[in-house]
Motif scaffolding. Structure first.
Motif, PDB file in Angstrom:
ATOM      1  N   ILE A   1      18.036   4.950  10.809  1.00  0.00           N
ATOM      2  CA  ILE A   1      16.731   5.602  10.841  1.00  0.00           C
ATOM      3  C   ILE A   1      16.405   5.851  12.302  1.00  0.00           C
ATOM      4  O   ILE A   1      16.386   4.918  13.109  1.00  0.00           O
ATOM      5  N   LYS A   2      16.176   7.087  12.674  1.00  0.00           N
ATOM      6  CA  LYS A   2      16.011   7.433  14.092  1.00  0.00           C
ATOM      7  C   LYS A   2      14.564   7.821  14.411  1.00  0.00           C
ATOM      8  O   LYS A   2      14.258   8.972  14.711  1.00  0.00           O
ATOM      9  N   VAL A   3      13.688   6.841  14.332  1.00  0.00           N
ATOM     10  CA  VAL A   3      12.289   7.052  14.696  1.00  0.00           C
ATOM     11  C   VAL A   3      11.889   6.027  15.754  1.00  0.00           C
ATOM     12  O   VAL A   3      12.494   4.960  15.862  1.00  0.00           O
ATOM     13  N   GLU A   4      10.871   6.368  16.523  1.00  0.00           N
ATOM     14  CA  GLU A   4      10.417   5.490  17.593  1.00  0.00           C
ATOM     15  C   GLU A   4       9.991   4.135  17.043  1.00  0.00           C
ATOM     16  O   GLU A   4       9.290   4.040  16.040  1.00  0.00           O
ATOM     17  N   GLY A   5      10.482   3.091  17.696  1.00  0.00           N
ATOM     18  CA  GLY A   5      10.114   1.742  17.301  1.00  0.00           C
ATOM     19  C   GLY A   5      10.949   1.155  16.177  1.00  0.00           C
ATOM     20  O   GLY A   5      10.665   0.066  15.690  1.00  0.00           O
ATOM     21  N   TRP A   6      12.004   1.886  15.782  1.00  0.00           N
ATOM     22  CA  TRP A   6      12.853   1.378  14.684  1.00  0.00           C
ATOM     23  C   TRP A   6      14.306   1.709  15.010  1.00  0.00           C
ATOM     24  O   TRP A   6      14.780   2.799  14.734  1.00  0.00           O
ATOM     25  N   ASP A   7      15.013   0.768  15.604  1.00  0.00           N
ATOM     26  CA  ASP A   7      16.383   0.999  16.067  1.00  0.00           C
ATOM     27  C   ASP A   7      17.333   0.068  15.322  1.00  0.00           C
ATOM     28  O   ASP A   7      17.706  -0.988  15.806  1.00  0.00           O
TER      29      ASP A   7
ATOM     30  N   PRO B   1       9.285   0.448   6.158  1.00  0.00           N
ATOM     31  CA  PRO B   1       8.033  -0.006   5.535  1.00  0.00           C
ATOM     32  C   PRO B   1       6.815   0.885   5.764  1.00  0.00           C
ATOM     33  O   PRO B   1       5.791   0.695   5.112  1.00  0.00           O
ATOM     34  N   HIS B   2       6.913   1.854   6.693  1.00  0.00           N
ATOM     35  CA  HIS B   2       5.717   2.586   7.098  1.00  0.00           C
ATOM     36  C   HIS B   2       5.570   3.956   6.437  1.00  0.00           C
ATOM     37  O   HIS B   2       4.538   4.604   6.583  1.00  0.00           O
ATOM     38  N   GLY B   3       6.597   4.417   5.722  1.00  0.00           N
ATOM     39  CA  GLY B   3       6.520   5.713   5.051  1.00  0.00           C
ATOM     40  C   GLY B   3       6.553   6.874   6.039  1.00  0.00           C
ATOM     41  O   GLY B   3       6.608   6.697   7.257  1.00  0.00           O
ATOM     42  N   GLY B   4       6.542   8.085   5.498  1.00  0.00           N
ATOM     43  CA  GLY B   4       6.440   9.270   6.333  1.00  0.00           C
ATOM     44  C   GLY B   4       7.730   9.815   6.908  1.00  0.00           C
ATOM     45  O   GLY B   4       7.704  10.772   7.686  1.00  0.00           O
ATOM     46  N   LEU B   5       8.873   9.254   6.564  1.00  0.00           N
ATOM     47  CA  LEU B   5      10.149   9.760   7.070  1.00  0.00           C
ATOM     48  C   LEU B   5      10.528  11.070   6.380  1.00  0.00           C
ATOM     49  O   LEU B   5      10.198  11.292   5.218  1.00  0.00           O
ATOM     50  N   THR B   6      11.260  11.916   7.092  1.00  0.00           N
ATOM     51  CA  THR B   6      11.884  13.081   6.467  1.00  0.00           C
ATOM     52  C   THR B   6      13.375  12.837   6.382  1.00  0.00           C
ATOM     53  O   THR B   6      13.985  12.333   7.327  1.00  0.00           O
ATOM     54  N   PHE B   7      13.964  13.190   5.257  1.00  0.00           N
ATOM     55  CA  PHE B   7      15.397  12.957   5.061  1.00  0.00           C
ATOM     56  C   PHE B   7      16.238  13.741   6.072  1.00  0.00           C
ATOM     57  O   PHE B   7      17.267  13.256   6.551  1.00  0.00           O
TER      58      PHE B   7
ATOM     59  N   GLY C   1       0.788  -1.225   0.000  1.00  0.00           N
ATOM     60  CA  GLY C   1       0.000   0.000   0.000  1.00  0.00           C
ATOM     61  C   GLY C   1       0.818   1.272   0.000  1.00  0.00           C
ATOM     62  O   GLY C   1       0.338   2.333  -0.421  1.00  0.00           O
ATOM     63  N   ASN C   2       2.082   1.185   0.475  1.00  0.00           N
ATOM     64  CA  ASN C   2       2.973   2.348   0.483  1.00  0.00           C
ATOM     65  C   ASN C   2       3.844   2.426  -0.768  1.00  0.00           C
ATOM     66  O   ASN C   2       4.749   3.261  -0.838  1.00  0.00           O
ATOM     67  N   GLY C   3       3.585   1.530  -1.733  1.00  0.00           N
ATOM     68  CA  GLY C   3       4.370   1.540  -2.964  1.00  0.00           C
ATOM     69  C   GLY C   3       5.696   0.830  -2.875  1.00  0.00           C
ATOM     70  O   GLY C   3       6.540   0.952  -3.767  1.00  0.00           O
ATOM     71  N   LYS C   4       5.908   0.067  -1.796  1.00  0.00           N
ATOM     72  CA  LYS C   4       7.170  -0.658  -1.620  1.00  0.00           C
ATOM     73  C   LYS C   4       7.115  -1.971  -2.408  1.00  0.00           C
ATOM     74  O   LYS C   4       6.174  -2.753  -2.264  1.00  0.00           O
ATOM     75  N   PRO C   5       8.124  -2.233  -3.266  1.00  0.00           N
ATOM     76  CA  PRO C   5       8.107  -3.458  -4.073  1.00  0.00           C
ATOM     77  C   PRO C   5       8.466  -4.704  -3.269  1.00  0.00           C
ATOM     78  O   PRO C   5       9.247  -4.638  -2.312  1.00  0.00           O
ATOM     79  N   HIS C   6       7.887  -5.819  -3.661  1.00  0.00           N
ATOM     80  CA  HIS C   6       8.162  -7.119  -3.045  1.00  0.00           C
ATOM     81  C   HIS C   6       8.231  -8.180  -4.132  1.00  0.00           C
ATOM     82  O   HIS C   6       7.672  -8.000  -5.221  1.00  0.00           O
ATOM     83  N   LEU C   7       8.905  -9.271  -3.810  1.00  0.00           N
ATOM     84  CA  LEU C   7       8.932 -10.431  -4.705  1.00  0.00           C
ATOM     85  C   LEU C   7       8.083 -11.546  -4.115  1.00  0.00           C
ATOM     86  O   LEU C   7       8.027 -11.722  -2.895  1.00  0.00           O
ATOM     87  N   THR C   8       7.444 -12.297  -4.989  1.00  0.00           N
ATOM     88  CA  THR C   8       6.522 -13.331  -4.522  1.00  0.00           C
ATOM     89  C   THR C   8       7.213 -14.453  -3.756  1.00  0.00           C
ATOM     90  O   THR C   8       6.575 -15.154  -2.973  1.00  0.00           O
ATOM     91  N   ASN C   9       8.525 -14.634  -3.951  1.00  0.00           N
ATOM     92  CA  ASN C   9       9.235 -15.694  -3.231  1.00  0.00           C
ATOM     93  C   ASN C   9       9.753 -15.241  -1.863  1.00  0.00           C
ATOM     94  O   ASN C   9      10.444 -15.992  -1.178  1.00  0.00           O
TER      95      ASN C   9
END
Length: 212
Positions: free
Chosen positions: A181-187, A155-161, A74-82
């Motif tokens: 990436i220095k956001v809460e819940g992602w260390d 995976p969640h989007g919304g980051l600022t560079f 839903g965020n436009g992130k690509p994935h492979l079926t395998n």
């Protein structure tokens, strides 16, 4: 032309690079696309974007996949079926993909003067180590590409560079650094590798905990 370059950062990760010299017609030959991809292709007004899109599908073929094996969340992130991780990029005459067993992100950018104009939008912590005796445009392009690569991993989007992603000190000759990436819940820290290719900067990020 065929595959331009292949890079193996580790035993379970491969980078594929394509130099886009073919016409749109030649890139379209024998290319099987999903209905979604056909629709996306038809909606693209730029010839460069259309050729870039198709060159990525040629890279998928080089890696043993087809467009049918690729899907987006839903965020436009690509994935492979395998279940393998994939990241995609293209810019002007180059496209690239990275495929791995672990989280990865990739970006390719043309080295251009204009990046000096927009640097305040993405450079923050990094201001303290940019070297005046190194190539300033390449340094800025590495920072941008590294942040773009990490943005693609999250995976969640919304980051600022500027405020949510930091890149650690490097010089162009190092060809590597690290970032986080220095956001809460992602260390997590990530290894960053970069290469200069015909006036372009290729950057990719890899999970630092799995980098043997």
């Amino acid at each position: 032309m065929p595959l331009f370059k292949t890079i193996k950062p580790n035993k379970y990760t491969t980078v594929y690079v394509w130099k886009i010299e073919e016409s749109f017609k030649d890139l379209s030959k024998n290319m099987l696309l999903t209905e979604r991809s056909e629709s996306r292709l038809l909606s693209m007004k730029s010839e460069i974007h259309r050729r870039g899109f198709l060159s990525v599908r040629h890279l998928l073929k080089e890696a043993g996949y087809t467009d049918l094996d690729l899907f987006y969340n839903g965020n436009g992130k690509p994935h492979l079926t395998n279940g393998k991780h994939i990241s995609i990029t293209h810019s002007f005459i180059f496209s690239a993909i990275i495929i791995s067993d672990v989280e990865v992100g990739i970006d390719i950018e043309k080295n251009r003067e204009k990046i000096k104009i927009i640097q305040d939008k993405f450079v923050n912590f990094e201001r303290g180590f940019i070297h005046k005796d190194d190539d300033y445009i390449q340094q800025l392009t590495v920072i941008w590409g590294a942040k773009e690569s990490l943005y693609k991993i999250y995976p969640h989007g919304g980051l600022t560079f500027k405020n949510d992603i930091d890149i650690n000190s490097f010089q162009i000759a190092d060809k590597k650094t690290s970032g986080y990436i220095k956001v809460e819940g992602w260390d997590k820290n990530y290894r960053i590798e970069f290469h200069q290719i015909d006036g372009f900067t290729l950057v990719y990020a890899l999970d630092i905990a799995n980098n043997d």
